[in-house]
Design a protein around this motif. Sequence first.
Motif, PDB file in Angstrom:
ATOM      1  N   VAL A 448       9.192  32.808  48.166  1.00  0.00           N
ATOM      2  CA  VAL A 448       8.239  33.882  47.832  1.00  0.00           C
ATOM      3  C   VAL A 448       6.880  33.615  48.469  1.00  0.00           C
ATOM      4  O   VAL A 448       5.848  34.096  47.976  1.00  0.00           O
ATOM      5  CB  VAL A 448       8.102  34.011  46.295  1.00  0.00           C
ATOM      6  N   ASP A 450       5.604  34.766  51.247  1.00  0.00           N
ATOM      7  CA  ASP A 450       4.955  36.003  51.704  1.00  0.00           C
ATOM      8  C   ASP A 450       4.348  36.765  50.535  1.00  0.00           C
ATOM      9  O   ASP A 450       3.229  37.293  50.633  1.00  0.00           O
ATOM     10  CB  ASP A 450       5.967  36.885  52.442  1.00  0.00           C
ATOM     11  N   GLU A 451       5.082  36.824  49.410  1.00  0.00           N
ATOM     12  CA  GLU A 451       4.555  37.533  48.255  1.00  0.00           C
ATOM     13  C   GLU A 451       3.299  36.847  47.709  1.00  0.00           C
ATOM     14  O   GLU A 451       2.327  37.521  47.329  1.00  0.00           O
ATOM     15  CB  GLU A 451       5.613  37.621  47.147  1.00  0.00           C
ATOM     16  N   ALA A 454       0.494  37.590  50.064  1.00  0.00           N
ATOM     17  CA  ALA A 454       0.047  38.979  49.887  1.00  0.00           C
ATOM     18  C   ALA A 454      -0.765  39.127  48.600  1.00  0.00           C
ATOM     19  O   ALA A 454      -1.773  39.846  48.567  1.00  0.00           O
ATOM     20  CB  ALA A 454       1.249  39.917  49.867  1.00  0.00           C
ATOM     21  N   ARG A 455      -0.338  38.451  47.536  1.00  0.00           N
ATOM     22  CA  ARG A 455      -1.088  38.533  46.277  1.00  0.00           C
ATOM     23  C   ARG A 455      -2.480  37.928  46.429  1.00  0.00           C
ATOM     24  O   ARG A 455      -3.477  38.511  45.988  1.00  0.00           O
ATOM     25  CB  ARG A 455      -0.326  37.803  45.176  1.00  0.00           C
TER      26      ARG A 455
END
Length: 845
Positions: A448, A450-451, A454-455
């Motif tokens: 995760v 990338d998530e 991004a967050r």
Amino acid sequence: MEPTADTVAPASEPAGARGALARSRTLRVLLAIELVVALAVVGQLWTTRRQVIEAEQRDLGSLAGAMAAQADATLEAAAAALGTTRDELGSGLLAPGTPAADALLRAHVAGLPQFRALELTDAHGHTIASSRAGGPPPQAIGGHEFFTAAREGTPGALHLSLPRIVGRNEPPAITVAMDWRDAEGRFRGVVMLQAAPDFLDRDFARLSPSADTRMAIYRRDLGLVADGPGDNTRAWAQDDAAHGLWDDPARGQAREAQLPGGEVRLVAAQALARAPLLLVVSRNRAAALAPWTRQAWLVGGFAGSALLVTLLLGLRNAREQARRVASEAALAAEQARTLRAFQAAQEGAWEWDPASGRTYLSPRMKELLGLARDAEVRDGPVATALLHPEDVEPMRAAFVDHAEGRSGPFDRVFRVATPDGGWRHVRTRGLAMAGPDGVLLAGTATDVSDEMRARDERQRLENELGRARRMEALGTLAGGVAHDFNNILASVIGYGELARDALAPGSPAARPVERVLQAGQRGKTLVERILAFSRGAPRKHLPLKLQPLVDEVLKLLASSRPPGTTLECRRRAPEAVVRGDATAVFEAVMNLCTNGLQAMPEGGTLAVSLSAVELAQERRLFEGRLTPGRYACLAVEDQGTGIPEAVLPHLFEPFFTTRGTGAAGGTGLGLAVVHGVVVELGGAIELHTRAGEGARFELYLPCCDEPVRDEAAPGPAPALPLGDGEAVLVVDDEPALVELACELLAGLGYEPFGTESSTEALRRFEAEPDRYALLLTDEVMPGLSGTALAAAVHTLRPALPVVLASGWGGPQFEQRAARSGIVVTLAKPLTRAELARAVARALRG
């Protein structure tokens, strides 16, 4: 089982024996049994075939529904963003054509990563606002069918275009448009989102159960909006039978359809709820039956071989064998599907038995933990060698708590070291269940990173936006306070000059007046520092060399630096030219260096460097962002106490200081002035600091190629230019300032006419447009502002000279003045000399 003598004849058996064997009742019974078995096998295979097709049809129907729901969700998000922008336009909160409008569009589209840009057109299809800075030149879209549909269709409805080319060297895009109208309901243009052609079907490859499954999205006119991978679905939709899918209430249920070329496909369709679109999913029937075909050949071959080898096989054993083969095939297919799903999702699997300590990690799970796919794993809760040290104990404790029933479902994110020295974020989810030796924990894990990035990026952008809004609000507040204070200072300084001129120089009565004027000038300097932050005062922006200005600051600091401090200078940009106000830039550099010296109460070195840098791509800094281009970088680094993290969000706010109050404290305007000047010049600020380790400020100012004007050496002050009875219309909402300006102008040889109302001034001018030779007006007034008044009188008399005097003009003051035809601006409070030169310059044109 060995064949018996009465069922199988050896090859050397005589013909008569073979004939008797053929007439044997047992053989006939066994042959009948074999026939029954064969028919049973065929019937079972045919039933399985029907079940496979029905299951595939259900899967296609579910997939069509899932993709339609996803597409509707995407369109709903687009409709929300377009609707919000449409409401803001209708209510007047968004003014097209202003940088604020573009910034607001960028804020709306920031939370929609699936869309490239948010744009606004007028009623003729010309782009008037866009969230893209420096994008391709806008194209007129008035002739496109989606623009016509938005203009003539139901207000507030969504309209989608077919994939089209938006700009040169731009990939194709799909436009999602919605009309916007004024308060009376008149069509004023469209608000549109630009998206990639796959924005409605981007997850199809992940959700598709097989590689040969096809998907397409059509408008009612069968215009192809998205075709998914391949083009078989499009071939289906071009058949005449596709028209019936729109009005078929059972279109979500898959059915078989034969294409003109003879291909038979399983097809399911789903109408989107948010827009008049039809989503079609299909699969070749032969491909869907491929596993069944392999299974049928396997079962048929096995049954034929078994019947040839032995004729004593009973019906019961044959049926059990068929069932066993079918179960094994189904299990193998299920295992294959599970493996494919794990591979597509890039998830790893793990198991841990706390009682025995046995651990299982799938190859993908080993990769997520930074191990080789074939690495040997030691028993334990997790492989902790490459985990972040701060995550090892929390992970182990979470495992134990969940295994012992003290916590809910297991769901944790931990960090794993990567070969490049960074950290990968891995999310693992698991559940405790009954195992052979007690409790068994099993679960999955996925990357995760990338998530998480991004967050973090989303949070950083939200913080940056909040800080920018707070600074803008504080700047407006500071400008408003400075404007009111300027009006007071204007009376003090103006009437002070009149009083001084009426007294004999050096007389006892003149000295107190001089003190009053000195205090007024100090107040004026303080107001100018406040206005430097609010960026609302009129300034001259001229090309200037930055290095001589920095040298002048360092020369002053060298003679006044505190004991125990030293200056270290590195200047490598002698030709760097920036466009701005030299006094403001000088004060910003002086404030930044002075802050650095004051941050070292125990002494130290203040390092000042100036260099030229070239940026090839956009770069985000602590305060602001830089576009590609050439910049002059002024770096000031101290060895002081550093800046605590809690102070950083308020660092550039006016009147915020960490040095206390009183004589030894600070005013809180130093860094606020630095921020205001840098932003006014179009630059940005980078900060590197840590509590106890000093701070390094880097000011990036955009360079220009304009020649620098040589300033002549100052000579004796020239005599004040005087008027010749010209009529001057004076406008200010402060009565004292109107009276003061009229007195000053009368003393300079002009005929002043004063008024406290801008609307009254316009009425007078409309009555006698040729009477006045010049208009002297304030900017911030009730009713018409100064720039609005100038624009109004210029419609009646375009060549009328206008002098705009303001203590604070608000955001974009200079741009508004230029648009109104004003070329002479003055900063309040005014002196008589400044007023005389400004009026003379305006009258000379």
